[in-house]
Design an enzyme around this catalytic site. Structure first.
Site, PDB file in Angstrom:
ATOM      1  CG  ASP A   1      -1.770   1.017   1.402  1.00  0.00           C
ATOM      2  OD1 ASP A   1      -2.668   0.918   0.651  1.00  0.00           O
ATOM      3  OD2 ASP A   1      -1.742   1.874   2.289  1.00  0.00           O
TER       4      ASP A   1
ATOM      5  CD  GLU B   1      -2.024   2.341  -3.782  1.00  0.00           C
ATOM      6  OE1 GLU B   1      -3.257   2.994  -4.050  1.00  0.00           O
ATOM      7  OE2 GLU B   1      -1.556   2.775  -2.563  1.00  0.00           O
TER       8      GLU B   1
HETATM    9  C1  BGC Z   1      -5.436   2.579  -0.297  1.00  0.00           C
HETATM   10  C2  BGC Z   1      -6.588   3.436  -0.099  1.00  0.00           C
HETATM   11  C3  BGC Z   1      -6.373   4.041   1.584  1.00  0.00           C
HETATM   12  C4  BGC Z   1      -4.892   4.378   1.428  1.00  0.00           C
HETATM   13  C5  BGC Z   1      -4.403   4.838   3.056  1.00  0.00           C
HETATM   14  C6  BGC Z   1      -4.326   3.325  -0.412  1.00  0.00           C
HETATM   15  O1  BGC Z   1      -3.299   2.925  -0.974  1.00  0.00           O
HETATM   16  O2  BGC Z   1      -5.695   1.719  -1.617  1.00  0.00           O
HETATM   17  O3  BGC Z   1      -7.784   2.748   0.044  1.00  0.00           O
HETATM   18  O4  BGC Z   1      -7.524   4.875   1.923  1.00  0.00           O
HETATM   19  O5  BGC Z   1      -3.919   3.630   0.898  1.00  0.00           O
HETATM   20  O6  BGC Z   1      -4.341   3.605   3.607  1.00  0.00           O
END
Ligand code: BGC
Length: 501
Positions: free
Chosen positions: A203, A267
């Site tokens: 993430d 991501e």
């Molecule tokens: C997730 C989101 C989230 C954010 C904070 C992102 O990469 O996909 O849904 O709100 O990270 O954790």
């Protein structure tokens, strides 16, 4: 080395809360996902995906759809138990499907025991696991950095210091310069790898490292609110993509040592050169692949798509692996964003690209955004539209209809699995096509394919393709694709895959 299975792999994102609800309490759960595996792989009319990515199912604080984790190594009761997770992983593996978990590395919930301890006082042994700065005498936050969800990235604490959060105030950022934090996260990874998962979607990786100077950086001007965003993206200059990020990513990768065949898929919302920097650089390998979202953020426009593909081929040339998605739980669904009449053409593009491909649950049946409820406590950022539950009745109807979007996805996934060019081949973006038409060639030793998609509003005649109609291996809509006298006529939003002898 990137595991061979990842090359060309199709990953299906399961957002557990909205996927399938086994116990009828209105919230999707892991048992529901297990019960619906036939849809994904192994069933008679399965899509045939290579892997699933499970969005967070961990115990959470209730403010960010599960991305505010209170325990990284357990399952929240509404989703089931660790035994349910084990059963799901085992069933996936039986069907040859890998399982990626969402690794929320950059922050915890403010209710996570690490933060509860850190917040207990300045002398806490965990204090330095998070990022603190002394209050300013004028009462303003320590610096003008803003959170991704708006407002200051600092929240004041009774200790006289403020803590930093790149997202909600209930999501304090971990201090990734602290070796203890890195070790703790490596332990979390080890816990799941030992349990048999095949890797992680990591993430928000660009936020792991902040500029070292947290306070008065830049010095606040006398007359503006210190946290107001400035032109030129100043707000992110210090909190995102900072020097030192490469080292943090290398360390994440090292935690995978001894687990061959597992992957880290990061991501990112970044152009191809920054994605490349997240994969390789001095000192050793970093992530295996990074989702850049350049297509997802693009308008439905052939020139914009072309630019993204050219950049990916230039900066992420083999053996690097681009990774693509058109939708996810954070964005409006592409059937809503671009229009449902473009869903077939969009799928044709996505499933013929080089690298990894992520599908977001429901896109295969053309699910649209639900109405934003504005009431969902998990959705302060207004993203619940794309998190509406998958409609299984609609999916079953489409399964029986050979002309449905679901059947089209199945056709494309089958082709991708069977075609060496689509699965592993090179990608060369074609030039000289009529305005509005996107085209590229995929080539492996034994096979050469051309993909053409008319993203424009008018029918397009493509003279350079000299092919017989029987060389068309797939078309969005045969009526919209006419091959005549060595030329191809593509209607708006029509696309085709052509095999060359
Ligand atoms: C997730 C989101 C989230 C954010 C904070 C992102 O990469 O996909 O849904 O709100 O990270 O954790």
């Amino acid at each position: 080395m990137t595991p061979a299975w990842a090359s060309g792999a199709v990953v299906y994102q399961v957002y557990p809360r909205a996927f399938a609800d086994a116990n009828g309490d209105g919230v999707g759960d892991l048992a529901g996902a297990l019960a619906r595996l036939d849809h994904l792989a192994g069933g008679p009319d399965a899509l045939g995906v290579d892997a699933i990515w499970l969005s967070p199912f961990y115990p959470h604080g209730g403010v960010d759809g599960g991305y505010d984790v209170t325990d990284f190594t357990d399952v929240a009761p509404e989703f089931g138990s660790l035994a349910d997770l084990d059963a799901l992983v085992a069933a996936c593996h039986e069907r040859g499907v890998r399982v990626l978990l969402d690794l929320v590395t950059g922050h915890t919930s403010d209710r996570h025991p690490w933060f509860v301890e850190a917040r207990s006082g300045r002398e806490s042994p965990n204090r330095d696991w998070y990022l603190w700065a002394d209050a300013r005498p004028d009462g303003y936050p320590p610096s003008n950095w803003v959170s991704e969800f708006g407002g200051s990235a600092w929240t004041a604490d009774p200790s006289g210091q403020s803590y930093l959060h790149s997202f909600y105030p209930e999501q304090p950022d971990l201090n990734w310069r602290n070796p203890a934090v890195r070790a703790a996260m490596a332990e979390v990874m080890q816990f799941w790898l030992d349990r048999g998962v095949d890797g992680f979607r990591v993430d928000a990786i660009e936020f792991l490292i902040k500029d070292e100077r947290l306070r008065d950086n830049p010095p606040a001007g006398p007359r503006r609110e210190p946290w107001s965003p400035e032109p030129g993206g100043l707000r992110r200059r210090w909190t995102r993509n900072q020097p030192g990020l490469g080292g943090a990513l290398r360390e994440l990768r090292r935690a995978m040592d001894g687990f061959p065949d597992r992957i880290l898929l990061g991501e990112l919302y970044a152009p191809a050169p920054r994605v490349a920097a997240a994969l390789t650089g001095p000192g050793g390998p970093r992530l295996h692949a990074g989702l850049d979202h350049q297509l997802a953020k693009s308008p439905w426009d052939a020139a914009a798509f072309r630019r993204a593909l050219v950049a990916a081929e230039r900066h992420l040339a083999p053996p690097l692996l681009p990774a693509w998605a058109l939708s996810n739980h954070d964005l409006s669904r592409h059937a809503t964003r671009w229009g449902v009449d473009r869903a077939r053409a969009a799928a044709l593009v996505l499933l013929t690209l080089r690298g990894m491909v992520c599908l977001y649950q429901g896109e295969e049946v053309g699910l649209l955004d639900g109405p934003p409820s504005g009431r969902d406590p998990l959705d302060r950022a207004g993203r619940d539209g794309s998190r509406a539950p998958l409609d299984w009745a609609q999916a079953e109807g489409q399964r029986r209809d050979p002309a449905s979007l679901l059947s089209w996805y199945r056709t494309l996934l089958t082709l991708r699995r069977q075609s060496p060019a689509l699965r592993h081949g090179s990608l060369t973006v074609l030039g000289g096509l009529p305005t509005g038409v996107l085209g590229y060639e995929r080539e492996a030793a034994s096979e050469r394919l051309t993909v053409l998609v008319n993203m424009g509003a008018r029918s397009a005649r493509i003279g350079l393709v000299r092919t017989a109609p029987d060389a068309i291996v797939a078309a969005t809509d045969l009526d919209a694709v006419l091959a005549r006298r060595g030329a191809l006529q593509l209607g708006p939003n029509a696309g085709v895959i052509i095999r060359h002898a």
